[in-house]
Scaffold this motif. Structure first.
Motif, PDB file in Angstrom:
ATOM      1  N   HIS A 223      -4.251  -9.698   7.244  1.00  0.00           N
ATOM      2  CA  HIS A 223      -4.286  -8.235   7.155  1.00  0.00           C
ATOM      3  C   HIS A 223      -3.365  -7.575   8.176  1.00  0.00           C
ATOM      4  O   HIS A 223      -3.454  -6.361   8.401  1.00  0.00           O
ATOM      5  N   ALA A 224      -2.494  -8.356   8.791  1.00  0.00           N
ATOM      6  CA  ALA A 224      -1.534  -7.803   9.748  1.00  0.00           C
ATOM      7  C   ALA A 224      -0.452  -7.019   9.015  1.00  0.00           C
ATOM      8  O   ALA A 224      -0.010  -7.417   7.929  1.00  0.00           O
ATOM      9  N   GLU A 225      -0.014  -5.911   9.606  1.00  0.00           N
ATOM     10  CA  GLU A 225       1.056  -5.134   9.007  1.00  0.00           C
ATOM     11  C   GLU A 225       2.374  -5.892   9.147  1.00  0.00           C
ATOM     12  O   GLU A 225       2.704  -6.391  10.228  1.00  0.00           O
ATOM     13  N   LEU A 226       3.126  -5.991   8.038  1.00  0.00           N
ATOM     14  CA  LEU A 226       4.373  -6.740   8.015  1.00  0.00           C
ATOM     15  C   LEU A 226       5.594  -5.831   8.127  1.00  0.00           C
ATOM     16  O   LEU A 226       6.513  -6.104   8.899  1.00  0.00           O
ATOM     17  N   TRP A 227       5.628  -4.772   7.348  1.00  0.00           N
ATOM     18  CA  TRP A 227       6.777  -3.861   7.363  1.00  0.00           C
ATOM     19  C   TRP A 227       6.422  -2.544   6.688  1.00  0.00           C
ATOM     20  O   TRP A 227       5.407  -2.437   6.008  1.00  0.00           O
TER      21      TRP A 227
ATOM     22  N   VAL B 208       0.842  -1.198   0.000  1.00  0.00           N
ATOM     23  CA  VAL B 208       0.000   0.000   0.000  1.00  0.00           C
ATOM     24  C   VAL B 208       0.875   1.245   0.000  1.00  0.00           C
ATOM     25  O   VAL B 208       1.597   1.507   0.965  1.00  0.00           O
ATOM     26  N   PRO B 209       0.842   2.055  -1.071  1.00  0.00           N
ATOM     27  CA  PRO B 209       1.607   3.295  -1.103  1.00  0.00           C
ATOM     28  C   PRO B 209       0.874   4.415  -0.366  1.00  0.00           C
ATOM     29  O   PRO B 209      -0.335   4.350  -0.172  1.00  0.00           O
ATOM     30  N   GLY B 210       1.636   5.422   0.030  1.00  0.00           N
ATOM     31  CA  GLY B 210       1.040   6.584   0.678  1.00  0.00           C
ATOM     32  C   GLY B 210       1.682   6.903   2.003  1.00  0.00           C
ATOM     33  O   GLY B 210       2.339   6.057   2.630  1.00  0.00           O
ATOM     34  N   GLN B 211       1.509   8.138   2.450  1.00  0.00           N
ATOM     35  CA  GLN B 211       2.054   8.599   3.728  1.00  0.00           C
ATOM     36  C   GLN B 211       3.591   8.556   3.744  1.00  0.00           C
ATOM     37  O   GLN B 211       4.208   8.220   4.750  1.00  0.00           O
ATOM     38  N   ASN B 212       4.213   8.875   2.594  1.00  0.00           N
ATOM     39  CA  ASN B 212       5.671   8.911   2.437  1.00  0.00           C
ATOM     40  C   ASN B 212       6.331   7.572   2.737  1.00  0.00           C
ATOM     41  O   ASN B 212       7.472   7.507   3.208  1.00  0.00           O
ATOM     42  N   ARG B 213       5.620   6.494   2.426  1.00  0.00           N
ATOM     43  CA  ARG B 213       6.177   5.162   2.679  1.00  0.00           C
ATOM     44  C   ARG B 213       5.414   4.137   1.841  1.00  0.00           C
ATOM     45  O   ARG B 213       4.384   4.441   1.255  1.00  0.00           O
ATOM     46  N   LEU B 214       5.948   2.909   1.814  1.00  0.00           N
ATOM     47  CA  LEU B 214       5.233   1.761   1.283  1.00  0.00           C
ATOM     48  C   LEU B 214       5.031   0.794   2.434  1.00  0.00           C
ATOM     49  O   LEU B 214       5.998   0.418   3.112  1.00  0.00           O
ATOM     50  N   THR B 215       3.774   0.395   2.675  1.00  0.00           N
ATOM     51  CA  THR B 215       3.453  -0.478   3.799  1.00  0.00           C
ATOM     52  C   THR B 215       2.949  -1.812   3.276  1.00  0.00           C
ATOM     53  O   THR B 215       2.116  -1.856   2.373  1.00  0.00           O
ATOM     54  N   ALA B 216       3.463  -2.897   3.853  1.00  0.00           N
ATOM     55  CA  ALA B 216       3.061  -4.242   3.449  1.00  0.00           C
ATOM     56  C   ALA B 216       2.145  -4.855   4.500  1.00  0.00           C
ATOM     57  O   ALA B 216       2.415  -4.770   5.704  1.00  0.00           O
ATOM     58  N   PHE B 217       1.050  -5.466   4.019  1.00  0.00           N
ATOM     59  CA  PHE B 217       0.118  -6.182   4.886  1.00  0.00           C
ATOM     60  C   PHE B 217      -0.021  -7.610   4.383  1.00  0.00           C
ATOM     61  O   PHE B 217       0.021  -7.865   3.170  1.00  0.00           O
ATOM     62  N   ASP B 218      -0.197  -8.548   5.307  1.00  0.00           N
ATOM     63  CA  ASP B 218      -0.478  -9.926   4.936  1.00  0.00           C
ATOM     64  C   ASP B 218      -1.869  -9.994   4.322  1.00  0.00           C
ATOM     65  O   ASP B 218      -2.839  -9.512   4.908  1.00  0.00           O
ATOM     66  N   ALA B 219      -1.981 -10.609   3.135  1.00  0.00           N
ATOM     67  CA  ALA B 219      -3.255 -10.624   2.426  1.00  0.00           C
ATOM     68  C   ALA B 219      -4.304 -11.483   3.126  1.00  0.00           C
ATOM     69  O   ALA B 219      -5.498 -11.293   2.905  1.00  0.00           O
TER      70      ALA B 219
END
Length: 346
Positions: free
Chosen positions: A178-182, A164-175
């Protein structure tokens, strides 16, 4: 952009003088209109003068057509035009009075339909809708920031991640969980974290920008929920609106002023930077060793794929092109401001 599934072409449209949000279906073989539907206007959000409320590209599966609009309304249709459900976000989360509208396209996951709710005031969420009803299935809180880039679903190392792009970063979630990974990026930067270009993936590497006009980053996914490895960062900024194209080991960036930049996908080294035409908004596509790039004057440039720049042809449709074409078999389907064109040989 138009989307093709089987012998059907799906697009959305905004009729401003009637305040109508349309979903349209055409026959791929002859362009005949098969059906159209207006599910109601919702909220009249402001948009940029060159835009409207129908900039979001539909997502089509074997049994559903998901559409989204710039006033944050999203809906599901059957392939034959039956409206299954409509979800109106502002009725639930309030009107953030966005200046640009929402350009994010729906992303279909195994368990839900994903749609980010990002704006400059907050609160912001990553939202999953139940496919059958459109009801809220799950919700993740996000930092405040504006983003118009569509998230990317990537399968790698035996897992599926939502990037997920946005907020000056790229955030990864488990599909699945849905937990945030990094998170990749400091989370600080200009434009309130606004990003328009969507990330792309190829050969284990994700190519992305952290905000509009930021440099292009190449990161390698590692698996097991661990953070990615940075591979390279470009020396110059990337596009504002166009997403980059990764094709046969090379990265192509169509700049908003009409420059085409070609980079080495492994090292980020620049092979060329050549001018094509005028202002551009659509993203490049590739097929059969050719790169297709369009500008706002209605010209499409055909460039040979490779490290050396070679312009093969320039074609004109005479009307603004701000959407990327759909490739289907030997055909290219272009969407201009008021027409669909099917181009190609038999």
């Amino acid at each position: 952009s138009p989307v093709v599934y089987g012998d059907r072409v799906f697009v959305t449209s905004h009729v401003k003088d009637k305040k109508s949000l349309l979903t349209l279906c055409f026959d791929r073989k002859d362009g005949k209109e098969l059906w159209r539907h207006d599910f109601g206007f919702g909220v009249d959000q402001r948009t940029h003068e060159k835009s409207n409320l129908a900039v979001n590209t539909p997502a089509v599966t074997k049994d559903a057509v998901y559409v989204a609009f710039g006033n944050s309304d999203i809906a599901r249709y059957s392939h034959d035009g039956k409206l299954i459900w409509v979800k109106r976000y502002m009725a639930e989360f309030g009107d953030p009075k966005m200046a640009w509208g929402y350009a994010v396209s729906p992303l279909v996951l195994d368990d839900s339909v994903l749609f980010p709710w990002n704006h400059h005031k907050g609160p912001c969420f990553l939202i999953g809708l139940e496919k059958g009803t459109g009801k809220l299935e799950w919700k993740k809180e996000r930092p405040i920031g504006t983003a118009h880039a569509t998230p990317l679903l990537v399968e790698h190392h035996g897992q599926k991640d939502i990037l997920v792009p946005g907020q000056n970063r790229l955030t990864a979630f488990d599909a699945k969980s849905h937990a945030e990974l990094w998170r990749y990026g400091e989370g600080e930067g200009p434009y309130n974290g606004e990003i328009i270009s969507s990330p792309v993936y190829g050969d284990g590497i994700v190519f992305l920008q952290l905000w509009r006009e930021s440099r292009i980053h190449a990161i390698r996914l590692t698996g097991k929920g661990k953070p990615p490895e940075m591979v390279w960062v470009s020396k110059k900024p990337g596009p504002v609106e166009s997403s980059v194209l990764y094709y046969r080991g090379l990265l192509y960036a169509l700049m908003d002023n009409g420059l085409l930049v070609c980079l080495d996908g492994k090292t980020g080294d620049e092979f060329y930077r050549e001018r094509l035409g005028g202002a551009c908004n659509s993203s490049p596509v590739a097929s059969d060793g050719h790169i297709y790039l369009s500008d706002n004057d209605g010209k499409t440039f055909v460039v040979k794929a490779g490290r050396e720049f070679k312009l093969l042809e320039t074609n004109e449709l005479g009307e603004r092109i701000s959407a990327s074409p759909a490739i289907t078999g030997h055909l290219l389907i272009y969407r201009t401001d008021s027409h669909l064109y099917c181009i190609g040989g038999r």
